[in-house]
Design a protein around this motif. Structure first.
Motif, mmCIF file in Angstrom:
data_model
loop_
_atom_site.group_PDB
_atom_site.id
_atom_site.type_symbol
_atom_site.label_atom_id
_atom_site.label_comp_id
_atom_site.label_asym_id
_atom_site.label_seq_id
_atom_site.Cartn_x
_atom_site.Cartn_y
_atom_site.Cartn_z
ATOM 1 N N ASP A 95 -3.953 6.414 6.281
ATOM 2 C CA ASP A 95 -2.840 5.542 5.893
ATOM 3 C C ASP A 95 -2.136 4.820 7.036
ATOM 4 N N ASP A 128 1.408 10.340 -2.172
ATOM 5 C CA ASP A 128 -0.053 10.262 -2.001
ATOM 6 C C ASP A 128 -0.466 10.034 -0.549
ATOM 7 N N LYS A 162 3.036 0.880 -2.577
ATOM 8 C CA LYS A 162 1.749 1.468 -2.979
ATOM 9 C C LYS A 162 0.607 0.503 -2.671
ATOM 10 N N GLN A 163 0.844 -0.785 -2.968
ATOM 11 C CA GLN A 163 -0.206 -1.780 -2.730
ATOM 12 C C GLN A 163 -0.538 -1.877 -1.251
ATOM 13 N N ARG A 186 0.075 0.341 1.132
ATOM 14 C CA ARG A 186 -0.557 1.567 1.638
ATOM 15 C C ARG A 186 -2.011 1.641 1.161
ATOM 16 N N GLY A 187 -2.242 1.155 -0.070
ATOM 17 C CA GLY A 187 -3.620 1.099 -0.594
ATOM 18 C C GLY A 187 -4.485 0.176 0.240
ATOM 19 N N ARG A 215 -5.182 1.895 3.423
ATOM 20 C CA ARG A 215 -6.108 3.028 3.218
ATOM 21 C C ARG A 215 -7.546 2.549 3.137
ATOM 22 N N SER A 216 -7.730 1.387 2.482
ATOM 23 C CA SER A 216 -9.101 0.869 2.312
ATOM 24 C C SER A 216 -9.495 -0.059 3.451
#
Lengths: 268, 268
Positions: A89, A83, A15-16, A18-19, A22-23
């Motif tokens: 992503d 998500d 998750k981290q 991919r986060g 994403r950003s």
């Protein structure tokens, strides 16, 4: 209990990462990151081209092992990650127009079309973890560089307007280790499986190992033999040939991080 | 029904071949004969040496995969074939005294001792059938010659008085076929399993492929690479080194035919 903690810790890492992608904080290669999480090659095409590409994947399951296909116009892929947003992503996207690479970008929000279909294909990074655990850490991971990729002379099976040669990754090993690596990677048919070739690169149309077509060259030590696996960059050659008005892919080595595990792809 | 007929026909072939060997009508190599029936390497030693040899096999399971061990003084091996007689059922025996090969003969009835223990080890012929069925017929079968065997520089793990280098068989393949052959033979761990080496013979101490230490040389075609598997002749090197007062083995390539099936050895 230990294993649960590990899985949970990997979920957090996934998750981290991919986060961060994403950003646009992470825009680099993904090899060796969130180890254990399945990574994927990405191809996004207008619906009018999607069926032919689907058939191309079906006819070339070693270079183009399909993990997921989105609904038309839908940028989510819940079966690969709850998500996932295919517009953001991937660390770096390449934009092809009429078969020519015209741009690269860190998100495609402005380019997304209502008729886009996103394809995710298995990636050899999924077996790199298994190789490392067996003490056969790939040189590209040891040297912390993007894996070496070459356009070979091994043809794919054409489908509709899609055709072209197979792109291969190369990892050098001593013969004894190569024999083990062949057996380990055979367990990952959805991540290109066992190699296509080893030894003389010219036999598959590669003239100079120090000049990869994508990624970076790695050192080949004495007694080591280059081992070649099919690569999920193969569709990018077929796209160059098919010349769809628009197509978006990941940049080689910069993959989609999924919630699935590499081990989910293993057979036997 | 078809399969039952095939098995029954193979059983007939096996009995006929073993009968022909027992009566010294067949004294030649057994590769490619009674295809599907498991063949074995043979070592016969006095009881005083048997435990050390058993340990040697345990420590070297790739070159010395044990299929059966007789009771002391008993020349039958019912678990490998209901009528097997270890005094007659090998096409040609080699007799070693104090580590020196002193004789060869078609039966050992006159040499049999009350303290003899017979060992049967798996043989790479068991996977040759699987290779042939996959379209990868070994060159030695194509050329109808005994497989090429070489004493390599790959050491075995010593046990008691037994030590020495590994004997290997060689079969040439193009890289693409070799990758498949590695996967096929990996399914036969009791028949030496996957190869030990491929490519440059000098890396494992073999100077001239045209001069095998046992068996016959085979043609290596352009683009083909020599692939090396462990061989059940390995114990004969260890016997030369251990120098037991007497030891009897099969002659390389002339194996014991068992009632078991090659497929009984396959895993996965």
């Amino acid at each position: 209990m230990k294993q649960e903690q590990n899985v949970s810790s990997l979920q957090q890492q996934t998750k981290q990462l991919r986060g961060a992608i994403r950003s646009a904080q992470h825009t680099g290669p993904t090899s060796g990151l969130a180890t254990g999480a399945m990574q994927g090659n990405v191809v996004i095409l207008p619906a009018e081209w999607a069926n032919e590409f689907l058939l191309y994947c079906q006819k070339n399951p070693v270079s183009c092992p399909l993990l997921g296909v989105s609904e038309v116009g839908n940028f989510t892929l819940p079966e690969l990650g709850d998500d996932i947003d295919m517009r953001y992503d991937v660390p770096e996207y390449l934009v092809y127009r009429d078969g020519e690479k015209v741009d690269s970008c860190v998100d495609i929000a402005d380019l997304w079309q209502d008729d886009f279909v996103a394809f995710v294909l298995g990636c050899s990074f999924s077996f790199e973890n298994a190789l490392s655990q067996a003490g056969l850490t790939p040189r590209n991971i040891e040297q912390n560089v993007n894996v070496s990729m070459y356009e070979s002379s091994i043809p794919t099976v054409p489908a509709g307007r899609f055709f072209g040669n197979t792109v291969v990754t190369m990892r050098p090993y001593q013969p004894k280790d190569a024999i083990q690596a062949i057996q380990i990677t055979a367990r990952f048919p959805k991540a290109h499986g066992s190699p296509l070739h080893f030894g003389n690169p010219e036999e598959i149309g590669i003239e100079d190992l120090s000049q990869p077509d994508f990624g970076e060259a790695v050192e080949i030590k004495e007694k080591e033999v280059p081992i070649f696996w099919a690569c999920g960059v193969t569709p990018q050659v077929a796209i160059r040939n098919a010349k769809p008005p628009i197509c978006i892919t990941h940049a080689p080595g910069k993959m989609l991080i999924t919630d699935l595990l590499d081990t989910d792809l293993a057979v036997l």
